[in-house]
Every structure is written in C-alpha cells, then in structure tokens.
Design an enzyme around this catalytic site. Structure first.
Site, short mmCIF file in Angstrom:
data_model
loop_
_atom_site.label_atom_id
_atom_site.label_comp_id
_atom_site.label_asym_id
_atom_site.label_seq_id
_atom_site.Cartn_x
_atom_site.Cartn_y
_atom_site.Cartn_z
CB THR A 57 -0.96 0.02 1.21
OG1 THR A 57 -0.19 0.01 2.42
CG2 THR A 57 -1.89 -1.19 1.18
N GLY A 58 2.12 1.14 -0.44
CA GLY A 58 2.96 2.31 -0.56
C GLY A 58 2.83 2.91 -1.95
CG ASP A 82 4.12 -4.50 3.12
OD1 ASP A 82 4.95 -5.24 3.66
OD2 ASP A 82 4.32 -3.29 2.91
CE1 TYR A 87 5.34 2.80 2.56
CE2 TYR A 87 3.78 0.98 2.73
CZ TYR A 87 5.05 1.45 2.45
OH TYR A 87 6.02 0.57 2.05
CD GLN A 193 8.66 -4.98 2.38
OE1 GLN A 193 8.35 -3.86 1.97
NE2 GLN A 193 7.84 -5.70 3.12
CE LYS A 271 -4.53 0.66 -15.18
NZ LYS A 271 -3.78 1.54 -14.26
NE ARG A 274 -1.00 -4.09 -15.83
CZ ARG A 274 -0.33 -4.42 -16.91
NH1 ARG A 274 0.09 -5.67 -17.07
NH2 ARG A 274 -0.09 -3.53 -17.86
#
Length: 334
Positions: A57-58, A82, A87, A193, A271, A274
């Site tokens: 969600t960044g 995540d 953010y 990460q 989207k 995607r």
C-alpha cells in the site's frame, strides 16, 4: 481457475471474539481466486510463516485512502496486506480489513516502524489498523535506528513477546546493518524487505546468501522496475523470450524470477486485471535454469548505479528523505 466463497465469520473487535459475520449494507461476501498451484507460505525462523505474495500500500497509495484498493486486492485473492506508518494510510487499510468479511486470522498484516518511541508507534499503528496484533512488524529503514539499534531492537523483541506482533523483522537492511543488529539480538529478524529486481540482483546476491545463513526470509518490493520504470533495458529480451515460451506477460516472468530466488513478492496495482495477472504467476511452470541465468546476466548490464540513484530519488518523497537523514535512503524506490 475457479472462484470460491469463504466462510462468513468475522471478528471486528480487538478481543477477536468470533461471531457470525454482519457485513455493511450492500456489501457482498468476498470471492477468492483459487488456482491449480496457489501461492503458499514460507516458514519463518520463529516458527511462524509468511505468505509468498503480498499487496503493498505504498507508492501511488501513500497518503491516500486505500480502502477500495485493499478491498479489491482481498476480493481477488490477496490475503497478505503490507503497509507502513509513513504511508499515511493505515486507517483506510483498517477499514478495508473490517469490511472484508474475514476473520483476523484469515488475513496476514504487515506494518512498519518509521521513527519515534517504538512501543508508542506500534500501539498507534494497531489502533489505526483496528487490530490487536500484526503478523509482522518491521524497522522500515536502518537509518531510523542507527544511533540506538540495540535499544530499538530490544523494544521490538518486547513487542513480540507481548503478542503485539507475531514476527519481527527489518527492511532495507544491508549486510553491515544485519551484522550490527545480530551482535546483540536475542531474536533474529524473521524478514528483511528490500528493493529487489534483475538490475540490482548482483548487489543483492551476497545479501541473500548472508540472510539464508540465519534463515532470514527476503521480501522484494519494486521488482517490476525493469518494465515500469526503466523499460527498454537489457533484460527485456530474455524476459520476452521466456514470456513467449510460457504464454505469459513480462510482469509474470519477472515475478517468476523473484520466486526462483526464494524471495517473497510484495507488489501493487490499482487495476483488477493486474492483480489477477500477478496471482496467476503461481500457475506458471518454473523458469528454466537458462532463462534465470539470461535474466541475471542481462540484468548485470542494466542501468548504472547513478541512473538508478536518480530514479530512486524521484520516487522517494522529499519528506521521507528528510526524516531518514541517510544517504542509504536515496537508493530506495518505495
């Protein structure tokens, strides 16, 4: 492919008392995509496990209401979400979680520490997310704890022992940062990460090898950089060849390559098609040894460190760079 319904059991309350789900008016129970070979979970060094793909969600969602996008991701089969304090969207992520119709245990939630008193920041994130614990809590950047790493990690260990986070880890840590942390850590980080794609694999190979010695799982973000930010580079040709053989998209080939390195995927899109594309990577046959080698060989010829540095600086908000106060952060593309 087939779509299936899941049990409508929800636990919106911090106590996590299970009760029959009552969804908001007009809200439908989510359907989940089940593929022949779905993404599974990777064991962590603390006995827990980590889903092999996450919805991040960044990037484009920073500072924005992410509710609809997180709901869409959950509806399409993502069950690892995540996020991070920096953010600025933990509250909307929490709304999406509550409106998903799923129990807390049916979702895996990661958030990240971005400065301040560790315990207080953890509690703020939990409140914003509307949960009593997260599955994974990460130090977002090493620069945040460069002057107090021992104390900060001790607080993380306390957060884990108190049940506020099932697993704890780090993000954007280089080998030297991990070495420093491990000198005094009682709990080895479960996850690191990092920015990971074919054009920086050469730089990351030793980090993966080092992490494996301590059973630290590597998570990758911005893996699609070769096609989203620097298209037309050397890896395009081997990616296109593999895509043709597999009847897959270039994005699917890159994510398959990430999986071939034993790395967990963190990806994002607003989207729906995607999201399906990314999840269908689990159905693809693996890349051949030669395809993997070709991608890495051409990746080593990719954008220079300078061009990637410039690219990263464009992608990282100035406020974040000021907060970090570290040249290391300049190389990040969040």
């Amino acid at each position: 492919m087939r779509w299936v319904d899941r049990p409508c059991i929800n636990d919106y309350h911090a106590s996590e008392k299970r009760h029959q789900c009552t969804l908001p008016r007009g809200k439908k129970r989510p359907l989940f995509l089940l593929s022949a070979m779905p993404f599974h979970s990777t064991p962590l060094n603390d006995g827990n496990s980590l889903p092999q793909i996450a919805f991040g969600t960044g990037s484009a969602m920073k500072g924005k209401d992410a509710t609809d996008f997180v709901e869409q991701a959950i509806d399409n089969g993502f069950w690892h979400i995540d996020t991070a304090s920096i953010y600025g969207n933990e509250e909307s992520v929490g709304v999406a979680i509550r409106e998903s119709g799923l129990t807390r245990r049916e979702l895996y939630i990661t958030t990240k520490y971005d400065g301040g008193n560790v315990r207080e920041e953890m509690e703020k994130s939990l409140k914003k997310l509307g949960v009593s614990y997260v599955d994974l809590y990460l130090i977002h950047f090493p620069g945040l704890v460069k002057d107090n790493m021992v104390e900060a990690w001790a607080e993380f260990e306390k957060i884990k022992s108190d049940g506020l986070a099932k697993s704890i880890g780090v993000s954007n840590f280089a080998i030297e940062n991990l070495v420093e942390l491990l000198k005094t850590a009682k709990v080895v980080p479960a996850v690191n990460q990092v920015l990971f794609h074919p054009y920086n694999y050469v730089q990351n190979a030793s980090l993966l090898e080092f992490s494996a010695k301590f059973n630290i799982v590597t998570e990758a973000y911005s893996s699609l950089t070769p096609i989203t930010k620097v298209p037309g580079g050397p890896v395009d040709k081997p990616i296109q060849r593999a895509a043709k053989r597999l009847n897959a998209t270039p994005a699917q080939v890159i994510l398959s390559w990430v999986r071939s390195k034993g790395v967990v995927i963190v990806t994002q899109s607003t989207k729906k098609y995607r999201l399906k594309e990314y999840l269908e990577v689990a159905d693809l046959p693996p890349l051949t040894v030669q395809e993997i080698l070709d991608i890495e060989t051409e990746g080593a010829k990719g954008p220079t460190a300078l061009s990637m540095h410039v690219l990263a600086r464009r992608a990282v908000p100035l406020a974040a760079l000021t907060l970090l106060g570290s040249a290391y952060a300049g190389l990040l593309c969040l």
